[in-house]
Design an enzyme around this catalytic site. Structure first.
Site, mmCIF file in Angstrom:
data_model
loop_
_atom_site.group_PDB
_atom_site.id
_atom_site.type_symbol
_atom_site.label_atom_id
_atom_site.label_comp_id
_atom_site.label_asym_id
_atom_site.label_seq_id
_atom_site.Cartn_x
_atom_site.Cartn_y
_atom_site.Cartn_z
ATOM 1 N N LEU A 179 28.540 24.808 -28.854
ATOM 2 C CA LEU A 179 29.401 25.644 -29.674
ATOM 3 C C LEU A 179 28.572 26.703 -30.391
ATOM 4 O O LEU A 179 27.391 26.508 -30.679
ATOM 5 C CB LEU A 179 30.146 24.783 -30.700
ATOM 6 C CG LEU A 179 31.067 23.708 -30.127
ATOM 7 C CD1 LEU A 179 31.669 22.886 -31.259
ATOM 8 C CD2 LEU A 179 32.162 24.330 -29.277
ATOM 9 N N ASP A 180 29.212 27.819 -30.679
ATOM 10 C CA ASP A 180 28.555 28.891 -31.408
ATOM 11 C C ASP A 180 28.302 28.462 -32.842
ATOM 12 O O ASP A 180 28.924 27.528 -33.359
ATOM 13 C CB ASP A 180 29.412 30.157 -31.357
ATOM 14 C CG ASP A 180 28.689 31.351 -31.923
ATOM 15 O OD1 ASP A 180 29.075 31.813 -33.008
ATOM 16 O OD2 ASP A 180 27.719 31.809 -31.293
#
Length: 283
Positions: free
Chosen positions: A96-97
């Protein structure tokens, strides 16, 4: 302890908070698992038989004798060997960012092999996007620098749903559309550079017509055409070399120079051929 370590196999999901890098989440999980494993009760240390000297009272006083004793091995003590587990093989699934939050899948042991199957399964994911109308930043985040601000009264729910449906339809169509065959792709053929004809005559090459002529050579190409150097670097190198040459010419003569000069003169005298007149004068 070993059974607990062997049981750490499989996949599990954790929550990743926004603003936290996925690597920090993975390292935090590994650190806590190692802490809990090392906190478990260790098996008792193995013992070994040793002959220990002891003193006993005899007729002539204290006598030194050897007795058999079973003592624990200090090499297995936690203060000597350190923690039993120092590293776990923890793999990360869908990364995930840093600004996103949600479910973060991790794998332990044999579960790392299942991460590839999980990725190839193409499971459906649901994303929730949050935004603010009327403002634009330089990095498209709420923490970026504000570069534009406008009104948003004309935005309605119907218009927003219409745009979202168009975007969703285009994405769905792209997923169902088959990939184009390789024959329709544009292929690029690269050929080696043409070889320049070599001159047949043995005459020397002209300087002005060659690649080193003053019309084609520049300061930027002093280090090669592929490695262009700025002007200040070339000027600094030239001034440094000129300063070294001036120092060699203008510096005072030292004893080392005199010794080198005498040695060079001696070598030159030894290498000079003897004339026939000097050979005839010899007795």
């Amino acid at each position: 302890m070993r059974r607990a370590w062997a049981g750490l196999q499989g996949l599990f999901a954790v929550y990743k908070a926004p603003g936290v890098h996925w690597m920090m989440v993975r390292d935090a999980v590994e650190t806590r698992l190692l802490r809990d494993l090392n906190a478990l009760q260790r098996p008792p240390p193995r013992k070994e038989v040793r002959f220990l000297p002891t003193s006993t009272e005899g007729k002539d006083g204290d006598e030194l004798t050897m007795t058999v004793a079973s003592v624990p091995v200090l090499a297995n003590h936690p203060l000597v060997s350190g923690p039993a587990f120092t590293r776990l093989k923890v793999g990360a699934g869908h990364r995930l960012d840093i600004k996103s939050s949600g479910v973060f899948v991790l794998g332990l042991g044999h579960g790392n092999k299942l991460l590839h199957d999980l990725y190839n399964a193409h499971l459906s994911r649901t994303y929730t996007v949050r935004g603010l109308f009327g403002k634009a930043t330089d990095d498209f985040s709420d923490e970026g620098k504000l570069i534009e601000k406008t009104t948003f009264d004309h935005i309605t729910r119907e218009k927003l749903e219409r745009i979202l449906s168009v975007i969703q339809g285009s994405h769905h169509k792209a997923l169902l559309q088959p990939h184009p065959p390789l024959s329709t792709l544009h292929l690029r053929h690269y050929s080696p550079p043409p070889k320049r004809p070599e001159p047949e005559s043995n005459e020397p090459l002209g300087f002005l017509k060659g690649p080193a002529g003053p019309r084609t050579w520049s300061v930027k190409r002093s280090m090669g055409s592929d490695h262009q150097q700025p002007l200040w670097r070339v000027a600094l190198l030239s001034l440094t070399l000129a300063g070294i040459l001036l120092w060699c010419v203008l510096r005072p003569e030292t004893e080392v120079d005199q010794l080198l000069q005498a040695a060079m003169k001696g070598d030159a005298a030894e290498r000079e051929p003897q004339s026939p007149l000097s050979e005839q004068k010899r007795p």
